[in-house]
Design a protein around this motif. Sequence first.
Motif, PDB file in Angstrom:
ATOM      1  N   ALA A 178       0.955  -1.195   0.206  1.00 44.64           N
ATOM      2  CA  ALA A 178      -0.312   0.051  -0.046  1.00 44.64           C
ATOM      3  C   ALA A 178       0.948   1.266  -0.021  1.00 44.64           C
ATOM      4  O   ALA A 178       0.421   2.363  -0.375  1.00 44.64           O
ATOM      5  N   LEU A 179       2.075   1.047   0.412  1.00 43.89           N
ATOM      6  CA  LEU A 179       3.094   2.369   0.418  1.00 43.89           C
ATOM      7  C   LEU A 179       3.868   2.346  -1.188  1.00 43.89           C
ATOM      8  O   LEU A 179       3.801   3.500  -1.612  1.00 43.89           O
ATOM      9  N   GLY A 180       4.198   1.126  -1.613  1.00 40.13           N
ATOM     10  CA  GLY A 180       4.849   1.168  -2.859  1.00 40.13           C
ATOM     11  C   GLY A 180       4.030   1.501  -4.213  1.00 40.13           C
ATOM     12  O   GLY A 180       4.526   2.517  -5.077  1.00 40.13           O
ATOM     13  N   ILE A 181       2.661   1.168  -4.249  1.00 38.89           N
ATOM     14  CA  ILE A 181       1.896   1.322  -5.464  1.00 38.89           C
ATOM     15  C   ILE A 181       1.571   2.913  -5.435  1.00 38.89           C
ATOM     16  O   ILE A 181       1.815   3.407  -6.745  1.00 38.89           O
ATOM     17  N   SER A 246       6.798  -4.346 -14.215  1.00 38.95           N
ATOM     18  CA  SER A 246       5.845  -3.274 -15.228  1.00 38.95           C
ATOM     19  C   SER A 246       6.263  -1.917 -14.674  1.00 38.95           C
ATOM     20  O   SER A 246       6.421  -0.905 -15.545  1.00 38.95           O
ATOM     21  N   PHE A 247       6.731  -1.546 -13.444  1.00 38.53           N
ATOM     22  CA  PHE A 247       7.131  -0.326 -12.911  1.00 38.53           C
ATOM     23  C   PHE A 247       8.322   0.220 -13.540  1.00 38.53           C
ATOM     24  O   PHE A 247       8.506   1.258 -13.981  1.00 38.53           O
ATOM     25  N   ALA A 336       8.899  11.990 -14.318  1.00 39.10           N
ATOM     26  CA  ALA A 336       7.728  11.146 -14.042  1.00 39.10           C
ATOM     27  C   ALA A 336       8.451   9.739 -14.179  1.00 39.10           C
ATOM     28  O   ALA A 336       7.600   8.795 -13.506  1.00 39.10           O
ATOM     29  N   GLY A 337       9.728   9.498 -14.757  1.00 38.16           N
ATOM     30  CA  GLY A 337      10.046   7.992 -14.882  1.00 38.16           C
ATOM     31  C   GLY A 337      10.546   7.768 -13.429  1.00 38.16           C
ATOM     32  O   GLY A 337      10.804   6.544 -13.206  1.00 38.16           O
ATOM     33  N   VAL A 338      10.955   8.616 -12.589  1.00 44.90           N
ATOM     34  CA  VAL A 338      11.427   8.502 -11.066  1.00 44.90           C
ATOM     35  C   VAL A 338      10.782   7.614 -10.344  1.00 44.90           C
ATOM     36  O   VAL A 338      11.066   6.349  -9.786  1.00 44.90           O
ATOM     37  N   GLY A 343       8.831   2.929  -6.585  1.00 46.65           N
ATOM     38  CA  GLY A 343       7.992   2.132  -6.113  1.00 46.65           C
ATOM     39  C   GLY A 343       8.031   0.690  -6.289  1.00 46.65           C
ATOM     40  O   GLY A 343       7.914  -0.130  -5.599  1.00 46.65           O
ATOM     41  N   GLY A 344       8.910   0.552  -7.674  1.00 52.38           N
ATOM     42  CA  GLY A 344       9.212  -0.919  -7.797  1.00 52.38           C
ATOM     43  C   GLY A 344      10.060  -1.381  -6.746  1.00 52.38           C
ATOM     44  O   GLY A 344      10.141  -2.653  -6.565  1.00 52.38           O
ATOM     45  N   ALA A 345      11.298  -0.547  -6.430  1.00 50.80           N
ATOM     46  CA  ALA A 345      12.290  -1.160  -5.657  1.00 50.80           C
ATOM     47  C   ALA A 345      11.535  -1.233  -4.178  1.00 50.80           C
ATOM     48  O   ALA A 345      12.014  -2.153  -3.503  1.00 50.80           O
ATOM     49  N   ILE A 346      10.680  -0.624  -3.616  1.00 49.94           N
ATOM     50  CA  ILE A 346       9.957  -0.653  -2.632  1.00 49.94           C
ATOM     51  C   ILE A 346       9.144  -2.018  -2.499  1.00 49.94           C
ATOM     52  O   ILE A 346       9.222  -2.772  -1.641  1.00 49.94           O
ATOM     53  N   LEU A 347       8.657  -2.315  -3.629  1.00 50.42           N
ATOM     54  CA  LEU A 347       7.644  -3.546  -3.817  1.00 50.42           C
ATOM     55  C   LEU A 347       8.445  -4.917  -3.718  1.00 50.42           C
ATOM     56  O   LEU A 347       8.164  -6.102  -3.374  1.00 50.42           O
TER      57      LEU A 347
END
Length: 397
Positions: A178-181, A246-247, A336-338, A343-347
């Motif tokens: 819920a934080l990463g998305i 995907s991210f 916008a790409g950052v 988020g992908g790294a958090i997931l």
Amino acid sequence: AWVSSLSMGMVFFCSPIVSIFTDLFGCRKVAVIGAAVGLVGLLSSSFVSTIEPLYFTYGILFACGCSFAYQPSLVILGHYFKKRLGLVNGIVTAGSSLFTVSLPFLLRVLIDSVDLFNTLRVLCILMFVLFLAGFTYKPLVPSTKDKEGGKKGKFKLPPAKKICNFSVFKVLSYRIWALGIPAALFGYFVPYVHLMNHVKERFGDSVPEEVLLLCLGITSGVGRLIFGRVADYIPGAKKIYLQVASFFFIGLMSMMIPLCNVFGALVAVCLFMGLFDGCFICIMAPIAFELVGAQDVSQAIGFLLGLMSVPMTVGPPIAGLLRDKLGTYDVAFYLAGVPPLIGGAILCFIPWVHERQKLKERAKPVDGETTEKMLENESTLVSDTTEKPVKELDSGF
């Protein structure tokens, strides 16, 4: 613009409330009532003559109805499918890609031939179909109303803890998700909102910009079907790695948009972006089922969609401000790409955390069984020691 922006925002802002009603009354009632409210909002929008009433009829009433009809369509799938849940979500969500491709052309023809208000009345047919489809939802997991009412059929309002099921946030893997998305979505929708304006500034009116939307819609549908099926072969919470991929690719493609000086290169970027957009969307519900289980999945999805509404609303206007200050969209697309990369790294941590949670849960019942066995052994030893003198006394008499 504010009417449509308010409408999209309300769809996601209402999601936590929708999840509560879904748990209380079940998927069928919520979906049917939501479609009916959306039908009323869309139909009433076709009779207004000024823009002010549209803020309520279309921006709030229609959007809230769509929100109440949308979320149960994701929750109900988990009641019927377990083994191929990813494929089923891919097929269901691919429908939105089909209409993303076809509906803009249909709307252009309708607006040119029968004007805007009659077009809204034609679209009411689709809402009526959605209303009828809601009656087919037959939940297999009992709702809170069924549990509280029991056989007598009396409904007692459950405690506040059961109405707002914040217990899903006790699951560490869900909290990270819920934080990463939302963190990834700060830049996720920037290309979808500002791409057309960027194309006009870079290439002028000499290129068919509608082709880019067509590419995004087609490959998004294909991605939902492909990755939905792939997700079924990935066990447990490791499905998260598909969202990570995907991210990563969406962030990379967003950064490549300013580098495309040829329209064909921009088409290729949109094809890849749509493909991984479909990947992100189709596996959202299967991941929620893995992290919190079927019983709590409704509110888990609702809270997540509610958190998603903030970056979805804030990200594109910030990109627009950057364009106004700098005179170009290049920096906005680079930045916008950052967030998708962050988020992908958090997931990436979720599968490891989820496995550790499972090991702890498995250890608890084992410990309980061992203590019960120890107590049973102690009781048998005590009974044996007390029975022996009794038997000796019996024999003595």
